[in-house]
Scaffold this active site. Structure first.
Site, PDB file in Angstrom:
ATOM      1  N   VAL A  55     -14.946  -9.220  19.095  1.00 17.68           N
ATOM      2  CA  VAL A  55     -15.081 -10.243  17.905  1.00 17.68           C
ATOM      3  C   VAL A  55     -15.099 -11.524  18.359  1.00 17.68           C
ATOM      4  O   VAL A  55     -14.283 -11.846  18.829  1.00 17.68           O
ATOM      5  CB  VAL A  55     -14.397  -9.908  16.688  1.00 17.68           C
ATOM      6  CG1 VAL A  55     -14.893 -11.021  15.569  1.00 17.68           C
ATOM      7  CG2 VAL A  55     -14.455  -8.695  16.069  1.00 17.68           C
ATOM      8  N   CYS A  56     -16.168 -12.466  18.227  1.00 14.14           N
ATOM      9  CA  CYS A  56     -16.268 -13.799  18.632  1.00 14.14           C
ATOM     10  C   CYS A  56     -15.970 -13.813  20.229  1.00 14.14           C
ATOM     11  O   CYS A  56     -16.336 -13.024  20.933  1.00 14.14           O
ATOM     12  CB  CYS A  56     -15.317 -14.551  17.858  1.00 14.14           C
ATOM     13  SG  CYS A  56     -15.500 -16.231  17.809  1.00 14.14           S
ATOM     14  N   VAL A  57     -14.999 -14.732  20.576  1.00 15.28           N
ATOM     15  CA  VAL A  57     -14.567 -14.974  21.845  1.00 15.28           C
ATOM     16  C   VAL A  57     -13.889 -13.936  22.487  1.00 15.28           C
ATOM     17  O   VAL A  57     -13.476 -13.781  23.660  1.00 15.28           O
ATOM     18  CB  VAL A  57     -13.963 -16.339  22.228  1.00 15.28           C
ATOM     19  CG1 VAL A  57     -14.866 -17.331  21.863  1.00 15.28           C
ATOM     20  CG2 VAL A  57     -12.758 -16.454  21.355  1.00 15.28           C
TER      21      VAL A  57
END
Length: 327
Positions: free
Chosen positions: A114-116
């Site tokens: 998720v995300c970074v």
């Protein structure tokens, strides 16, 4: 008794809070909406049992330590953390987390970042030779640090086999909904999306800057209601004249009010909404282009091609080849 689907979400200091709680809430609602049949069991794993301080300052309680997770994980979910530098956010690489991913991922049925968190998967070697996405603000860092990864900063999420990568930050909900859809079908995923009052269950191929979603809520309730009507009746007559009549306004006055409230013309908004719907059909179905053009109100394949060229600089066929989400 439903089969248990074991979800393990990594937590560590300064992890983004929503990256953890957003997917967890999606899985919990999937259980509720299916009367428990979805069978998701969500546990948080951290460096040790106990509280973990997130980037928001809120503390989460790790159910178990990384060392105790073991095999038998169905979905391994890896969020991320950033350090703020003068030039912008930089994804943080925690080597202990990377080492744990290397050990745990081979025994998981699927892995998602998720995300970074994509930077952690890349550091663990899970993205080598794969296409992946991450938050747009760190995409250049991911590409520079891992040239063997094909980084696409645009989509909300990308699936490469059993490895998924998601953009940030609210896109964690879209990624989790896609995982629910893969496990239990679109109907349950859409039921969860409705409970979350999400405007639209977006598909992975959609841009992080999706056109209809980028329009702010209008100041006038009647314009917001009209936008909902447009989304639900794309194959209807949505000409400026027809929409003005629905609003009981002259066509000229309606066009002025609509632009004032949405920042665009009625015709441009309708075309963008129709293209968005066509994109979802191309991502999730094998319907012929004639059918896609018809049910989205674009009318003909020629108009479909022209709208795609104008809106996203590609053809419907090329878009489908790139973003078809089922394997």
């Amino acid at each position: 008794m439903p089969l248990t689907h074991r979800v393990v979400i990594a937590v560590f200091p300064d992890v983004d809070l929503l990256d953890v709680t957003g997917p967890a809430e999606v899985f919990a609602l999937a259980n509720r909406e299916s009367a428990g049949r979805a069978g998701y069991s969500v546990r948080l794993a951290g460096p040790g049992q106990g509280p973990v301080r997130t980037s928001a300052g809120v503390r989460l309680l790790a159910d178990t330590s990384f060392a105790e997770v073991g095999a038998g994980v169905d979905t391994l979910l890896v969020p991320g953390a950033v350090d703020m530098h003068p030039e912008g956010p930089v994804a943080r690489i925690d080597q202990d987390v990377v080492d744990w991913i290397k050990t745990t991922a081979p025994h998981a049925q699927r892995v998602a970042s998720v995300c970074v968190g994509a930077h952690l998967l890349a550091a663990a070697g899970l993205l080598d030779g794969k296409r992946a996405t991450t938050h747009w603000s760190t995409a250049a860092q991911l590409a520079a640090d891992h040239p063997q990864v094909t980084v696409d900063a645009d989509p909300i999420f990308v699936r490469s086999g059993q490895v998924w990568t998601g953009a940030g930050i609210s896109a964690c909900m879209d990624l989790a909904l896609a995982l629910v859809a893969e496990d239990h079908g679109e109907d349950l995923a859409l039921a969860v999306a409705r409970q979350l009052v999400m405007y639209l269950k977006r598909q992975g191929g959609q841009s992080q800057f999706s056109v209809p979603l980028s329009r702010p809520a209008a100041g006038r309730r009647d314009i917001d209601e009209l936008r909902l009507f447009i989304a639900e009746h794309l194959d209807a007559d949505l000409s400026a004249a027809a929409l003005a009549a629905r609003m009981c306004l002259s066509e000229r006055h309606f066009a002025r009010v609509f632009r004032q409230e949405t920042g665009t013309s009625p015709a441009a908004y309708v075309e963008a909404a129709r293209v968005e719907a066509a994109r979802r059909l191309l991502e999730t179905t094998d319907q012929p282009l004639e059918h896609v053009a018809g049910i989205t109100g674009l009318g003909s394949v020629e108009t479909l091609h022209r709208a795609f060229r104008k809106q996203i600089s590609t053809t419907p066929a090329a878009y489908r080849r790139r973003f078809r989400t089922t394997t």
